[in-house]
Design an enzyme around this catalytic site. Structure first.
Site, PDB file in Angstrom:
ATOM      1  N   TYR A 152       5.869  -0.238  13.776  1.00 41.63           N
ATOM      2  CA  TYR A 152       5.362  -1.601  13.570  1.00 41.63           C
ATOM      3  C   TYR A 152       6.513  -2.548  13.222  1.00 41.63           C
ATOM      4  O   TYR A 152       7.570  -2.131  12.728  1.00 41.63           O
ATOM      5  CB  TYR A 152       4.324  -1.632  12.443  1.00 41.63           C
ATOM      6  CG  TYR A 152       4.915  -1.364  11.076  1.00 41.63           C
ATOM      7  CD1 TYR A 152       5.367  -2.406  10.255  1.00 41.63           C
ATOM      8  CD2 TYR A 152       5.018  -0.064  10.594  1.00 41.63           C
ATOM      9  CE1 TYR A 152       5.918  -2.159   9.017  1.00 41.63           C
ATOM     10  CE2 TYR A 152       5.558   0.185   9.352  1.00 41.63           C
ATOM     11  CZ  TYR A 152       6.018  -0.852   8.560  1.00 41.63           C
ATOM     12  OH  TYR A 152       6.567  -0.604   7.324  1.00 41.63           O
ATOM     13  N   PHE A 154       9.534  -9.478   7.885  1.00 44.00           N
ATOM     14  CA  PHE A 154       9.623  -8.963   6.511  1.00 44.00           C
ATOM     15  C   PHE A 154       9.673  -7.438   6.448  1.00 44.00           C
ATOM     16  O   PHE A 154      10.005  -6.873   5.413  1.00 44.00           O
ATOM     17  CB  PHE A 154       8.452  -9.485   5.658  1.00 44.00           C
ATOM     18  CG  PHE A 154       7.090  -9.103   6.175  1.00 44.00           C
ATOM     19  CD1 PHE A 154       6.532  -7.866   5.915  1.00 44.00           C
ATOM     20  CD2 PHE A 154       6.346 -10.021   6.924  1.00 44.00           C
ATOM     21  CE1 PHE A 154       5.278  -7.538   6.393  1.00 44.00           C
ATOM     22  CE2 PHE A 154       5.083  -9.686   7.400  1.00 44.00           C
ATOM     23  CZ  PHE A 154       4.545  -8.434   7.141  1.00 44.00           C
ATOM     24  N   ASP A 155       9.359  -6.773   7.558  1.00 42.07           N
ATOM     25  CA  ASP A 155       9.402  -5.305   7.546  1.00 42.07           C
ATOM     26  C   ASP A 155       9.387  -4.783   8.979  1.00 42.07           C
ATOM     27  O   ASP A 155       8.811  -5.420   9.871  1.00 42.07           O
ATOM     28  CB  ASP A 155       8.205  -4.737   6.773  1.00 42.07           C
ATOM     29  CG  ASP A 155       8.369  -3.266   6.437  1.00 42.07           C
ATOM     30  OD1 ASP A 155       9.485  -2.736   6.609  1.00 42.07           O
ATOM     31  OD2 ASP A 155       7.387  -2.640   5.988  1.00 42.07           O
ATOM     32  N   ILE A 207      -3.142  -1.811   4.171  1.00 43.76           N
ATOM     33  CA  ILE A 207      -3.989  -2.997   4.069  1.00 43.76           C
ATOM     34  C   ILE A 207      -5.229  -2.847   4.953  1.00 43.76           C
ATOM     35  O   ILE A 207      -5.228  -2.082   5.924  1.00 43.76           O
ATOM     36  CB  ILE A 207      -3.199  -4.275   4.462  1.00 43.76           C
ATOM     37  CG1 ILE A 207      -2.687  -4.183   5.904  1.00 43.76           C
ATOM     38  CG2 ILE A 207      -2.067  -4.540   3.482  1.00 43.76           C
ATOM     39  CD1 ILE A 207      -2.039  -5.476   6.401  1.00 43.76           C
ATOM     40  N   TYR A 237      -2.522  -9.032   1.920  1.00 48.29           N
ATOM     41  CA  TYR A 237      -2.115  -8.909   0.516  1.00 48.29           C
ATOM     42  C   TYR A 237      -2.752  -9.959  -0.387  1.00 48.29           C
ATOM     43  O   TYR A 237      -2.389 -10.074  -1.561  1.00 48.29           O
ATOM     44  CB  TYR A 237      -0.584  -8.961   0.410  1.00 48.29           C
ATOM     45  CG  TYR A 237       0.074  -7.744   1.016  1.00 48.29           C
ATOM     46  CD1 TYR A 237       0.191  -6.558   0.297  1.00 48.29           C
ATOM     47  CD2 TYR A 237       0.560  -7.774   2.320  1.00 48.29           C
ATOM     48  CE1 TYR A 237       0.780  -5.436   0.860  1.00 48.29           C
ATOM     49  CE2 TYR A 237       1.156  -6.653   2.890  1.00 48.29           C
ATOM     50  CZ  TYR A 237       1.257  -5.486   2.159  1.00 48.29           C
ATOM     51  OH  TYR A 237       1.836  -4.375   2.715  1.00 48.29           O
ATOM     52  N   PHE A 239       1.415  -8.435  12.882  1.00 42.80           N
ATOM     53  CA  PHE A 239       2.018  -7.115  13.098  1.00 42.80           C
ATOM     54  C   PHE A 239       1.970  -6.766  14.581  1.00 42.80           C
ATOM     55  O   PHE A 239       0.961  -6.984  15.246  1.00 42.80           O
ATOM     56  CB  PHE A 239       1.261  -6.025  12.331  1.00 42.80           C
ATOM     57  CG  PHE A 239       1.473  -6.064  10.847  1.00 42.80           C
ATOM     58  CD1 PHE A 239       2.567  -5.444  10.265  1.00 42.80           C
ATOM     59  CD2 PHE A 239       0.568  -6.724  10.030  1.00 42.80           C
ATOM     60  CE1 PHE A 239       2.755  -5.475   8.892  1.00 42.80           C
ATOM     61  CE2 PHE A 239       0.741  -6.754   8.655  1.00 42.80           C
ATOM     62  CZ  PHE A 239       1.840  -6.129   8.086  1.00 42.80           C
TER      63      PHE A 239
END
Length: 450
Positions: free
Chosen positions: A52, A62-63, A82, A108, A125
């Site tokens: 992902y 961010f990731d 999540i 979140y 995502f």
């Protein structure tokens, strides 16, 4: 379209996609970027493996599991990720790449995940699904029972040993349905109903109302014997679809007072004895073990209660030893004999059965000592006298075997030493200019450093 092309599609994200939330509130929008293969989708409890890349709406990353070079795995529908992921990945096929736009309440929330994810953030995502497989519910995690949940159950409690259960089940082998029934029974009594051990282990992992598919390997199925009743061959892998309609847990040890434990122990002792008479040794073991678990550490008893508890524990250990001998499992048989002898040091059955276990383990000296002890305490025990003769025969055979082994060993040592001496006598040794002359395998002389 490659994964990189999917990830690098500009910085401005348009809010497009299919609403895949159960409530249809627009909380998770999905857009397929690359179609997957096959028709099967992951189920609740499946372990899924994905790559992902996560970004904010302005394109800020961010990731990324891709940057780490390692696939990410989690158990679907267990709240390990999540909400948007539990919902979204459940709709994916193997090889599929999709975009998930996740509103804060499915990500979140108001708190965010500082410092990278701000409060009330909508996240994007790009997810690729590589593989998924069911949940291993065995204690050994040996892959013997794999569960795939069709319908999630309710609550958090599960049936325990002795629980009353109401189930619907369907057993299949090689595409053939061999068993389809609705049953009410106590967990532990399944073998008498023609159920393999894996089904009862599966039930103890289920919640009320749950429906699931279980793949059961031979170890937890009908084993090397198969099942004549259902025409199942040896070493067959089985598939069971099970729905746990209702259940009532059996009381745990801490939920019962001393009187209840003694009463229940007497009941399951009789049940275990009945199983033993029917040749159902594994089921008998389960009953006798319950007595031990209830009474082994019970304290603050009255004298009469202590006597009853001691008698029940002694009977349980003796019967467990007998069951394990029938099952050709000498180690637990030995352990239970030792436990029985802690309660009654001169118990005739415990000494005799420990001797039987030691014979199976080929520890004939120790076995003979136990049988001799029986004859000293109980001279009328003819079986113990016969076992002493048997042990002496085995011991003599072992001594003869050892004698032959050592004789052959010493003969080989002597022959080796004689050969070495002979070779040393034949080997010429000459010294020339500080060098030694050796003979090689072909008879030629070679000069080596001295």
């Amino acid at each position: 379209m490659t994964a990189e092309e999917v990830v690098n599609e500009g910085c401005s994200i348009s809010m497009e996609g299919e609403d895949i939330t159960p409530k249809k509130d627009g909380g998770v929008l999905k857009m397929v970027k690359k179609e997957g293969t096959g028709t099967e989708l992951p189920m609740t409890g499946d372990k899924v493996f994905v790559h992902y890349v996560g970004t904010l709406l302005d394109g800020t990353q961010f990731d990324s599991s891709r940057d780490r070079g390692e696939k990410f795995s989690f158990e679907l529908g267990k709240g390990q990720v999540i909400k948007a992921w539990d919902i979204g990945v459940a709709t994916m096929k193997i090889g599929e790449i999709c975009q998930l736009i996740c509103k804060p309440e499915y990500a979140y929330g108001a708190a965010g995940s500082p410092p990278k994810i701000p409060p009330n953030a909508t996240l994007v995502f790009q997810v690729e699904l590589f593989e998924f497989h069911g949940e291993d519910i065995t204690d050994e995690e040996d892959g013997g029972i794999i569960r795939r949940i069709i319908t999630k159950g309710e609550g958090y409690t599960k049936p325990n040993e002795g629980a009353s259960v109401e189930v619907w089940l369907e057993g299949c082998h090689d595409g053939r349905v061999f068993d389809e029934r609705e049953l009410k029974f106590e967990v532990g009594d399944g073998e008498g109903l023609g159920l393999p051990p894996g089904v009862e282990r599966a039930l103890q992992a289920m919640e009320q109302g749950e429906e699931a598919l279980f793949t059961i390997k031979p170890k937890y199925g009908f084993g090397t014997a198969g099942s004549n009743k259902f025409n199942i061959p040896p070493n067959a892998t089985l598939q069971y679809k099970i729905k746990l309609k209702a259940f009532e847990k059996a009381k745990e040890s801490w939920e019962m007072n001393t009187t209840e434990k003694l009463e229940q122990s007497a009941i399951v002792k009789e049940k275990g004895t009945q199983y033993f008479k029917e040749g159902k040794y594994k089921q008998a073991v389960m009953q006798y073990k319950r007595i031990v678990s209830w009474l082994e550490h019970e304290s603050s008893m009255q004298p009469d209660e202590e006597e009853k508890a001691k008698a029940l524990r002694l009977a349980a250990h003796l019967n467990l030893a007998m069951c394990y001998l029938k099952l050709q499992e000498p180690n637990p048989a030995l352990e239970n004999c030792d436990k029985a002898l802690e309660l009654d040091a001169n118990n005739e059955k415990a000494l005799f059965r420990r001797g039987e276990a030691l014979i199976v383990m080929k520890e004939f000296d120790r076995a003979r000592a136990d049988f001799q002890r029986v004859t000293q305490l109980y001279p009328a025990n003819k079986a113990a006298k016969s076992q002493i003769v048997l042990c002496q025969k085995h011991i003599k055979e072992q001594h003869e075997k050892d004698k032959r082994l050592y004789a052959n060993m010493f003969q080989k040592f002597a022959e080796r030493d004689a050969k070495k001496e002979s070779e040393q006598e034949k080997e010429p040794e000459k010294k020339e200019n500080g060098s030694a002359i050796e003979i090689d395998e072909n008879g030629a002389q070679e000069q080596t450093a001295a």
